[in-house]
Enzyme design. Structure first.
Site, PDB file in Angstrom:
ATOM      1  CG  HIS A   1     -21.121 -14.270  -3.369  1.00 13.54           C
ATOM      2  ND1 HIS A   1     -21.371 -14.959  -4.530  1.00 13.54           N
ATOM      3  CD2 HIS A   1     -19.936 -13.632  -3.552  1.00 13.54           C
ATOM      4  CE1 HIS A   1     -20.381 -14.737  -5.388  1.00 13.54           C
ATOM      5  NE2 HIS A   1     -19.507 -13.940  -4.824  1.00 13.54           N
TER       6      HIS A   1
ATOM      7  CD  GLU B   1     -12.155  -7.090  -9.888  1.00 12.75           C
ATOM      8  OE1 GLU B   1     -12.787  -7.761  -9.057  1.00 12.75           O
ATOM      9  OE2 GLU B   1     -11.009  -7.377 -10.286  1.00 12.75           O
TER      10      GLU B   1
ATOM     11  CG  ASP C   1     -18.293 -12.815  -8.454  1.00 10.93           C
ATOM     12  OD1 ASP C   1     -19.202 -12.379  -7.739  1.00 10.93           O
ATOM     13  OD2 ASP C   1     -17.300 -13.402  -7.987  1.00 10.93           O
TER      14      ASP C   1
ATOM     15  CG  ASP D   1     -15.737 -11.327  -3.160  1.00 10.55           C
ATOM     16  OD1 ASP D   1     -15.193 -12.433  -3.054  1.00 10.55           O
ATOM     17  OD2 ASP D   1     -16.711 -11.111  -3.904  1.00 10.55           O
TER      18      ASP D   1
END
Ligand code: SPD
Length: 248
Positions: free
Chosen positions: A63, A107, A87, A158
């Site tokens: 990250h 997401e 996450d 991501d």
């Protein structure tokens, strides 16, 4: 709770990357199989469709490399888009910057967010309660298509490894749309897979971004429990080269 320990492996090109622990949840969401494994050596680890995504021990190696080169290169950041990132680790790193006013986290799989909030508490930490974070359960490509030109300061991809439902997020059409919605001085940052274990995808990501953006820069570091251990992140901008100029 299940007390039995077992080996869970990511199998990639004839090699196995495994952790031993207790499965504390294993579900099939609408999109994928989600496993949370509790281990002695890596803390809790998240696997999606057979691929390791993150673990308490190693999440920072991933990250921090995705977020800080981009965010520390810009002086003003009103808004950030994270595609994936369920996450919470990428959002957590973004929200460390006071200059960040809003983070849209898009997401596709709300189950990833649900299990992460429940089990991966040391990854998302308090970012879930930060008022600057807006969560949208939505397909990333669809989200981007509906955004006006020159809107975001930073886009952070991501995303998990290419699969049936995520492969579009590695294509040139998707990057073109990202370029359209980034401000002139903005930065796109993406995880760009491994030059060793995902060589072809890695090269394609870099070539596609180089074709579209004025500047690109790829950075390499280590995430030991990902296949081959070496990983990469690629940064792209439209105009001047802003990378790694420390902001005040
Ligand atoms: N094979 C690992 C690919 C990693 C992609 N994203 C990880 C998610 C962590 N937030």
């Amino acid at each position: 709770m299940n007390e039995k320990t077992e080996w869970i492996d990511e199998v990639h090109k004839g090699s196995r990357y495994g952790l031993k622990g207790k499965i504390i949840t294993k579900i099939n969401s609408r999109y994928q199989e989600i496993i949370i494994l509790e281990t002695n050596s890596f803390g809790k680890a998240l696997m999606l469709d057979g691929c390791w995504m993150t673990s308490d021990k190693e999440e920072k190696y991933y990250h921090e490399c995705l977020v800080h080169p981009a965010l520390s290169s810009l002086e003003e950041i009103s808004n950030i888009l994270i595609i994936g990132g369920g996450d919470g680790g990428t959002a957590r790193e973004c929200l460390k910057y006071k200059k960040v006013l809003k983070v849209d986290l898009v997401e596709i799989d709300e189950e990833v967010i649900r299990v992460s909030k429940k089990y991966l508490t040391s990854i998302g930490k308090n970012s879930w309660n930060d008022k600057r974070l807006k969560i949208h359960i939505c397909d990333g490509f669809q989200w981007i298509k509906n955004i006006q030109d020159n809107y975001y300061d930073v886009i952070l991809l991501d995303i998990s490894d290419p699969s049936e439902f995520s492969k579009e997020l590695f294509g040139k059409n998707f990057y073109k749309e990202c370029k359209r919605i980034i401000k002139e001085k903005g930065i796109l940052a993406t995880q760009s897979e491994s030059p060793e274990s995902f060589e072809e995808i890695h090269i394609n990501i870099i070539k596609s971004l180089r074709d579209l953006f004025q500047n690109t820069y790829t950075m390499y570091s280590f995430v030991p429990f990902y296949p081959s251990g070496i990983w990469s992140w690629t940064f792209a901008s439209k105009d001047e080269n802003f990378f790694f100029k420390r902001s005040k």
